[in-house]
Scaffold this active site. Structure first.
Site, short mmCIF file in Angstrom:
data_model
loop_
_atom_site.label_atom_id
_atom_site.label_comp_id
_atom_site.label_asym_id
_atom_site.label_seq_id
_atom_site.Cartn_x
_atom_site.Cartn_y
_atom_site.Cartn_z
N ASP A 245 31.45 -5.45 1.26
CA ASP A 245 31.18 -4.02 1.36
C ASP A 245 30.53 -3.72 2.71
OD1 ASP A 245 31.35 -1.45 0.28
OD2 ASP A 245 29.25 -1.49 -0.32
N TYR B 26 29.18 -0.66 5.75
CA TYR B 26 28.16 0.39 5.88
C TYR B 26 28.60 1.23 7.07
CZ TYR B 26 23.14 1.87 5.96
OH TYR B 26 21.94 2.55 5.90
N HIS C 71 25.84 8.48 6.66
CA HIS C 71 25.16 7.80 5.55
C HIS C 71 24.04 6.90 6.07
CE1 HIS C 71 24.55 5.81 1.71
NE2 HIS C 71 24.80 4.63 2.27
N ARG D 286 12.71 5.16 7.09
CA ARG D 286 12.01 4.89 8.36
C ARG D 286 11.79 6.21 9.09
NH1 ARG D 286 16.11 1.27 7.96
NH2 ARG D 286 17.40 2.38 9.46
N GLU E 296 28.32 5.14 -5.07
CA GLU E 296 28.72 5.16 -3.67
C GLU E 296 30.22 5.42 -3.64
OE1 GLU E 296 27.44 1.86 -1.31
OE2 GLU E 296 25.34 2.48 -1.42
N GLU F 49 33.59 5.35 -2.06
CA GLU F 49 34.09 4.50 -1.00
C GLU F 49 35.61 4.38 -1.05
OE1 GLU F 49 32.14 0.78 -0.55
OE2 GLU F 49 30.20 1.50 -1.30
N ASP G 18 30.91 1.79 -5.67
CA ASP G 18 30.00 0.65 -5.62
C ASP G 18 28.67 1.10 -6.21
OD1 ASP G 18 29.42 -2.03 -5.01
OD2 ASP G 18 28.40 -1.44 -3.18
N ARG H 93 19.08 1.77 -6.94
CA ARG H 93 18.30 1.94 -5.71
C ARG H 93 16.88 1.39 -5.82
NH1 ARG H 93 22.20 2.70 -1.95
NH2 ARG H 93 23.52 4.49 -2.45
N GLN I 173 17.21 -2.35 -5.59
CA GLN I 173 17.63 -2.68 -4.23
C GLN I 173 16.48 -2.56 -3.24
OE1 GLN I 173 20.78 -0.15 -2.81
NE2 GLN I 173 20.86 -1.10 -0.80
N TYR J 267 15.68 -6.14 -1.17
CA TYR J 267 16.64 -6.33 -0.08
C TYR J 267 16.07 -6.97 1.18
CZ TYR J 267 15.22 -2.45 3.01
OH TYR J 267 14.55 -1.63 3.88
N LYS K 101 23.20 -4.36 -6.53
CA LYS K 101 24.61 -4.05 -6.28
C LYS K 101 25.57 -4.86 -7.14
CE LYS K 101 24.38 -1.38 -2.46
NZ LYS K 101 25.08 -0.09 -2.26
N THR L 46 31.12 -2.95 -9.73
CA THR L 46 31.83 -2.17 -8.72
C THR L 46 33.14 -1.74 -9.35
OG1 THR L 46 30.87 -3.42 -6.88
CG2 THR L 46 32.89 -2.18 -6.43
N THR M 282 29.53 3.77 1.64
CA THR M 282 29.50 5.18 1.26
C THR M 282 30.11 6.06 2.33
OG1 THR M 282 27.48 4.81 0.00
CG2 THR M 282 27.99 7.08 0.58
N GLU N 256 21.47 10.45 -1.27
CA GLU N 256 21.54 11.42 -0.19
C GLU N 256 21.53 12.84 -0.72
OE1 GLU N 256 24.38 10.15 3.21
OE2 GLU N 256 25.11 9.16 1.39
#
Length: 401
Positions: free
Chosen positions: A117, A119, A124, A133, A190, A192, A222, A226, A229, A233, A242, A246, A333, A347
């Site tokens: 998968d 990104y 996104h 961040r 997600e 995709e 997917d 969250r 994760q 992660y 994850k 899927t 995503t 999001e």
């Protein structure tokens, strides 16, 4: 666009110009391969006189390579064409093997080898960077230089319609608290686009031309926990948040059916290294739609993806990693610049700080038990027509504990 003698096919999204492949079964019979035309599935083995379509998976057919894919598609189109010189004879021989979709059960169309998968959406990645961040650059330093991705768990790729059980795992109840084990409280989607590999490579070799290896596309969801994760992660990336499920569409649309949807792809700055430079236009003008309990909540535009699938394939194999028939890699995503184009609930709800008001008055941030998510997509077809990809859908079941 050539017309078909199959009733209703010319006015459906599944015309003779589309013909996605899948694996189906009738009650009491083993699975076998078919092609969708209108609201029917064509049983391929008896009409093409080819036992490769009786195996219950498309893998052996996909392994034959691009020439066989093209020739088989031409044969099916000729059998279903109303304009062929032998149309009457073709119809007499083929019509008994057309089965209404409401009489079949669909299965996972391929035996998945590896699942990767990516990104690949700038929007996104930027949105998530701003959430987590807020005082730093949203994108990590490598993001514009290579398609970031992770290896997923192929054994939990399931066909559209399979229920999804809410996963359990470690999560933090709050800042400074100790982790606990329990059901995810931030279960997400997600939206995709997935790419199905036909012809593989040898260990140590990089992949060649994109369409020599990739057979077609299928919608993917997917599912993502969250809260699990976010705790697990660092430093190695997604794992239990994850790997629980899927979902993949039951229908694979051949690349050849998407010729009218091809676009150059988004401009990239800085220019990628040579192995990632685009040689052909493999951006795709697809518009996805996400529905929650039947209500549209988002329309992500795939054509705005920063990294195109040929670049993903090149990066995935540049180190010599082997590519196998049945491998699935997905875009990550799909999100656009507008709030209405975001392809995940994290999001849309901005990590749970904004609610999604549904038509029945209920609010959502993340998924609740009993929720059903359906993702569809459409693309330009020949002569102004539209092609609709097979949907991917799933309903959330409660955690067993």
């Amino acid at each position: 666009m050539t017309s078909s003698w199959v009733p209703g096919a010319d006015t459906s999204p599944y015309t003779i110009a589309h013909l996605p492949y899948g694996v189906f079964s009738r009650p009491g019979e083993p699975p076998r391969a078919g092609a969708r035309i209108g609201d029917h599935v064509l049983d391929l083995a008896p009409v093409l006189h080819d036992e490769v379509f009786t195996s219950g998976t498309l893998n052996d057919f996909l392994a034959r390579g691009r020439t066989a894919w093209r020739d088989t598609r031409r044969r099916i189109q000729r059998l279903l064409s109303a304009g062929a010189r032998e149309a009457s004879a073709n119809r007499a021989a083929t019509e008994p093997h057309l089965i209404p979709l409401d009489q079949v059960r669909m299965h996972l169309p391929v035996e998945i080898g590896d699942y990767v998968d990516f990104y690949a959406s700038l929007e996104h990645a930027t949105n998530l960077g701003r959430m987590f961040r807020p005082d730093a650059e949203p994108l990590t330093p490598n993001w514009r230089h290579l398609p970031v991705g992770y290896h997923g768990r192929s054994g939990t790729v399931v066909v559209s319609g399979t229920p999804v059980t809410r996963p359990r795992g470690q999560r933090l109840p709050g800042p400074g608290q100790a982790p606990v084990l329990g059901p995810s409280r931030k279960l997400d989607i997600e939206a995709e686009l997935g790419f199905v590999v036909g012809a593989g490579t040898r260990l140590g070799d990089s992949a060649g031309a994109f369409d020599d290896h990739v057979f077609g596309v299928a919608l993917v969801n997917d599912w993502s926990a969250r809260d699990i994760q976010s705790w697990e992660y660092v430093p190695l990336g997604p794992f239990l948040g994850k790997s629980f499920a899927t979902s993949m569409s039951a229908w694979i649309t051949p690349l050849e059916a998407l010729e009218a949807a091809r676009v150059p792809g988004r401009a990239q700055d800085p220019e990628p290294l040579d192995y990632l430079r685009r040689r052909e236009p493999w951006g795709l003008d697809l518009t996805l739609e996400v529905r929650l309990n039947g209500e549209p909540i988002s329309a992500p535009p795939y054509r705005e993806m920063y990294w195109t699938p040929d670049q993903m394939l090149a990066h995935m194999t540049v180190n010599g990693a082997v590519l196998r028939t049945g491998d699935l890699f997905a875009s990550g995503t799909v999100s656009g610049a507008e709030p209405s184009q975001r392809g995940s609930l994290i999001e849309i709800s901005w990590n749970g700080t904004e609610t999604i008001r549904l038509a029945d008055g209920r609010d959502r941030t993340f998924l609740e038990d009993g929720d059903t998510v359906t993702i569809t997509a459409s693309a330009p077809g020949p002569d102004g027509s539209r092609i609709v990809l097979g949907e991917v859908t799933g309903t959330i079941l409660p955690s067993p504990a």
